[in-house]
Write a protein that holds these residues in place. Structure first.
Motif, short mmCIF file in Angstrom:
data_model
loop_
_atom_site.label_atom_id
_atom_site.label_comp_id
_atom_site.label_asym_id
_atom_site.label_seq_id
_atom_site.Cartn_x
_atom_site.Cartn_y
_atom_site.Cartn_z
N ASN A 1 -12.58 4.15 0.00
CA ASN A 1 -11.62 3.83 -1.06
C ASN A 1 -10.29 4.52 -0.76
O ASN A 1 -10.25 5.67 -0.32
CB ASN A 1 -12.15 4.28 -2.42
N TRP A 2 -9.19 3.78 -1.02
CA TRP A 2 -7.86 4.33 -0.72
C TRP A 2 -7.53 5.54 -1.58
O TRP A 2 -6.69 6.38 -1.19
CB TRP A 2 -6.78 3.25 -0.92
N ASN B 1 0.85 -1.19 0.00
CA ASN B 1 0.00 0.00 0.00
C ASN B 1 0.89 1.24 0.00
O ASN B 1 1.81 1.35 0.81
CB ASN B 1 -0.90 -0.01 1.24
N TYR C 1 -4.81 -8.76 3.06
CA TYR C 1 -5.29 -8.20 1.81
C TYR C 1 -4.46 -6.97 1.47
O TYR C 1 -4.06 -6.21 2.34
CB TYR C 1 -6.75 -7.77 1.94
N LYS C 2 -4.26 -6.75 0.17
CA LYS C 2 -3.47 -5.58 -0.22
C LYS C 2 -4.19 -4.28 0.12
O LYS C 2 -3.57 -3.23 0.22
CB LYS C 2 -3.18 -5.62 -1.72
N ASN C 3 -5.51 -4.35 0.29
CA ASN C 3 -6.28 -3.14 0.56
C ASN C 3 -6.79 -3.07 1.99
O ASN C 3 -7.69 -2.30 2.31
CB ASN C 3 -7.46 -3.02 -0.42
N LYS D 1 -4.25 3.94 -4.11
CA LYS D 1 -4.78 3.42 -5.37
C LYS D 1 -6.29 3.27 -5.28
O LYS D 1 -6.89 3.35 -4.20
CB LYS D 1 -4.12 2.08 -5.68
N ASP E 1 -8.67 1.26 -4.72
CA ASP E 1 -9.02 -0.02 -4.09
C ASP E 1 -9.98 0.23 -2.94
O ASP E 1 -9.78 1.15 -2.13
CB ASP E 1 -7.77 -0.72 -3.52
N GLU E 2 -11.00 -0.60 -2.86
CA GLU E 2 -11.93 -0.50 -1.74
C GLU E 2 -11.21 -0.86 -0.44
O GLU E 2 -10.47 -1.84 -0.38
CB GLU E 2 -13.11 -1.45 -1.95
N ILE E 3 -11.40 -0.08 0.60
CA ILE E 3 -10.72 -0.32 1.88
C ILE E 3 -11.43 -1.44 2.64
O ILE E 3 -12.64 -1.46 2.74
CB ILE E 3 -10.70 0.96 2.75
#
Length: 349
Positions: free
Chosen positions: A205-206, A185, A265-267, A212, A214-216
């Motif tokens: 969202n980030w 991230n 998770y990446k997000n 990016k 991506d949904e948090i």
């Protein structure tokens, strides 16, 4: 006439056979379609589940507490350069506490307790760690004399009141409550109000925070854990969005039993305590983020700059063990506070 009837019967038989074959093939087609549909539906549920399971987790199972067991040849356990000025004689206090604080109260035990076997996992022994919720429960029920933990939750305070006992908290050190994200991230710093916005559901969202698109995924810890109590305090009067859960305890008044707090998770975003994540788990797939521009390091905890630094406590509930108060007094002495520092926390004295 009989020949005609026989031919007609034979023709009818062939026609019915043909219809039967057509019907059979049609049924087979329907069966195949039905099986295919079932497989597709099953896959729709199974694939996301196993994909989800493929992500790494950061959890207590990654920590080997035997590495901090007292009276063992461990390089991880903090030790004094000389014999402690206080030694327990007679009845040893039964102590328990948070997993993240086990390395510290194990060091206390080695310095002051008579040498013996003190398994961190198996009871009943004089020193063990059953996690914060269980430690508070044992203390309130009189099964432990002294525990080391973050401040009690509202539920734990209520349980003590209903049991007719008073929780006495003595600050013995300071630690940082931290938020972490996936190491991939790009976000490295968040304002307190933005973190509150994430967990209230107002920020989803980030990209709203410079990251990016991506949904948090904001994960939480189990109720009554030390970090969940700190989190609720951090949120103040903000609403808290329902957490991601993998298992929900059944029955009246069921509570969240297991929360996917640390799934990598990446997000995702989650929270814990600094020492636990940086010294005990040491997972390089997550990174701690600065809060309000301040990094959660020892220097900023000591100076008071880091906004989410908090005290942790030696907690009693009316024990009659005569060695408990002298032990607490020793913990607050120069020797005890040196072990707090050498373990990796910040002393209060």
């Amino acid at each position: 006439m009989s020949i005609y009837l026989a031919s007609l019967a034979q023709l009818s038989y062939r026609w019915l056979s043909y219809l039967f074959l057509l019907q059979k093939k049609e049924m087979e087609k329907k069966t195949i379609l039905w099986i295919s549909l079932c497989l597709m539906v099953g896959a729709a549920f199974a694939v996301p589940h196993y994909y989800k399971e493929s992500f790494e987790k950061v959890n207590d199972s990654e920590v080997d507490l035997y590495a901090y067991e007292p009276f063992k040849e461990s390089e991880k356990l903090a030790r004094l350069d000389q014999q402690a000025s206080f030694k327990i004689a007679g009845e040893v206090p039964i102590i328990d506490g948070a997993t993240a604080l086990y390395p510290l109260f194990s060091a206390f035990a080695e310095a002051t307790y008579p040498e013996d076997l003190y398994n961190p996992y198996k009871g009943p022994v004089a020193t063990t760690t059953t996690t914060t919720p269980s430690a508070y429960s044992r203390l309130i029920k009189g099964n432990a004399d002294l525990i080391f933990a973050a401040e009690p939750s509202s539920g734990q305070k209520k349980a003590a009141e209903e049991a007719g006992v008073e929780l006495e908290l003595t600050p013995i050190g300071r630690e940082a409550f931290v938020f972490f994200v996936n190491s991939r991230n790009s976000v490295t710093d968040l304002a307190s109000k933005d973190i509150q916005g994430i967990y209230s559901g107002d920020i989803e969202n980030w990209k709203e925070l410079g990251g990016k698109n991506d949904e948090i995924r904001p994960f939480q810890r189990p109720e009554d854990s030390g970090s969940q109590t700190m989190f609720i305090k951090f949120m103040e009067d903000q609403k808290i969005k329902e957490p991601e859960t993998e298992d929900l305890a059944g029955g009246m008044g069921g509570i969240i039993e297991e929360v996917a707090s640390y799934r990598n998770y990446k997000n995702a975003i989650g929270y814990t305590f600094r020492f636990y994540s940086t010294q005990m788990v040491r997972n390089d797939k997550i990174k701690l983020i600065a809060v309000d521009g301040i990094e959660p390091n020892i220097e900023n905890i000591r100076s008071g700059k880091y906004p989410l630094a908090a005290e942790f406590y030696a907690v009693t509930a009316g024990t009659k063990n005569p060695n408990v108060q002298p032990l607490i007094e020793w913990i607050l002495s120069e020797e005890g506070q040196k072990l707090v520092e050498d373990t990796g926390f910040v002393a209060v004295q």
